[in-house]
Structures are given as C-alpha cells and as structure tokens.
Design a protein around this motif. Structure first.
Motif, short mmCIF file in Angstrom:
data_model
loop_
_atom_site.label_atom_id
_atom_site.label_comp_id
_atom_site.label_asym_id
_atom_site.label_seq_id
_atom_site.Cartn_x
_atom_site.Cartn_y
_atom_site.Cartn_z
N PHE A 1 0.83 -1.20 0.00
CA PHE A 1 0.00 0.00 0.00
C PHE A 1 0.87 1.25 0.00
CE2 PHE A 1 -2.00 3.36 2.55
CZ PHE A 1 -3.07 3.67 1.69
N LEU A 2 1.90 1.28 0.83
CA LEU A 2 2.78 2.44 0.86
C LEU A 2 3.49 2.64 -0.46
CD1 LEU A 2 4.33 2.04 4.42
CD2 LEU A 2 2.67 3.74 3.68
N GLN B 1 2.37 1.69 -3.39
CA GLN B 1 1.36 2.13 -4.35
C GLN B 1 1.09 3.62 -4.18
OE1 GLN B 1 -2.12 2.90 -3.42
NE2 GLN B 1 -2.61 3.41 -5.53
N GLN B 2 1.04 4.10 -2.94
CA GLN B 2 0.84 5.52 -2.69
C GLN B 2 1.99 6.34 -3.25
OE1 GLN B 2 -1.89 7.10 -1.15
NE2 GLN B 2 -2.74 5.09 -1.56
N LEU B 3 3.19 5.81 -3.13
CA LEU B 3 4.36 6.51 -3.64
C LEU B 3 4.34 6.57 -5.16
CD1 LEU B 3 7.14 7.81 -3.04
CD2 LEU B 3 8.10 5.53 -3.25
N SER C 1 1.81 6.22 -7.24
CA SER C 1 0.67 6.91 -7.83
C SER C 1 0.76 8.42 -7.70
CB SER C 1 -0.63 6.43 -7.18
OG SER C 1 -0.71 6.91 -5.85
N ALA D 1 0.24 10.03 -4.89
CA ALA D 1 -0.73 10.47 -3.88
C ALA D 1 -0.05 11.13 -2.69
CB ALA D 1 -1.57 9.29 -3.41
N VAL D 2 1.22 10.85 -2.49
CA VAL D 2 1.95 11.47 -1.38
C VAL D 2 3.17 12.18 -1.94
CG1 VAL D 2 1.22 9.78 0.34
CG2 VAL D 2 3.30 9.38 -0.96
#
Length: 80
Positions: A29-30, A32-34, A36, A38-39
């Motif tokens: 999940f982390l 994927q956030q990186l 994409s 998103a963060v």
C-alpha cells in the motif's frame, strides 16, 4: 497427493503467515501511494517504508526459526 498412501493433501498454513502477509500488504500500500503520486515523498515517508521493511525481515527471521522450520506444510485432506 501423498506419495506413501496416495491420499489427498491440504496445505497446513500457520497463523504467522497471515501476520507476515498483513505486513506485506502494508508495504505494498505504501509503495502504491508513492508510485501513484498520492503522497509527496519526504524523508519521513521513506523512513516509514524502511521501518516496515525492517519489521518484515525481523518477523520473517523470527517466525522461520520459531515456527516454520519444523512446521508440517501439508496435512491429510478432510472433506467438509
């Protein structure tokens, strides 16, 4: 198939494999956030990812030597 008795076998999953799977899902999940966008990647985010990876390695080593090394991987299949 059991080579000795030709009976059906089922996998014998240990509870600790689920714990390690949850840690892997958190890391995925982390990541994927990186990827994409998103963060905004900062040093704190990378430290969190590193801490999760270090915890996964420590858990895997601990579980291997505590449980998995002598755990029977298969058991006789019992139909429900």
């Amino acid at each position: 198939m059991c080579p000795a008795c030709q009976g059906a076998l089922a996998t014998n999953i240990h509870w600790s494999e689920g714990v390690l799977g949850c840690a892997a899902a958190l890391l995925a999940f982390l990541l994927q956030q990186l990827l994409s966008g998103a963060v905004q990647p900062g040093s704190g985010f990378f430290m969190l990812m590193g801490a999760v990876m270090a915890a996964m390695v420590a858990l895997a080593v601990f579980f291997h030597f505590r449980y998995w090394r002598h755990w029977q991987r298969y058991k006789p299949y019992v139909s429900p």
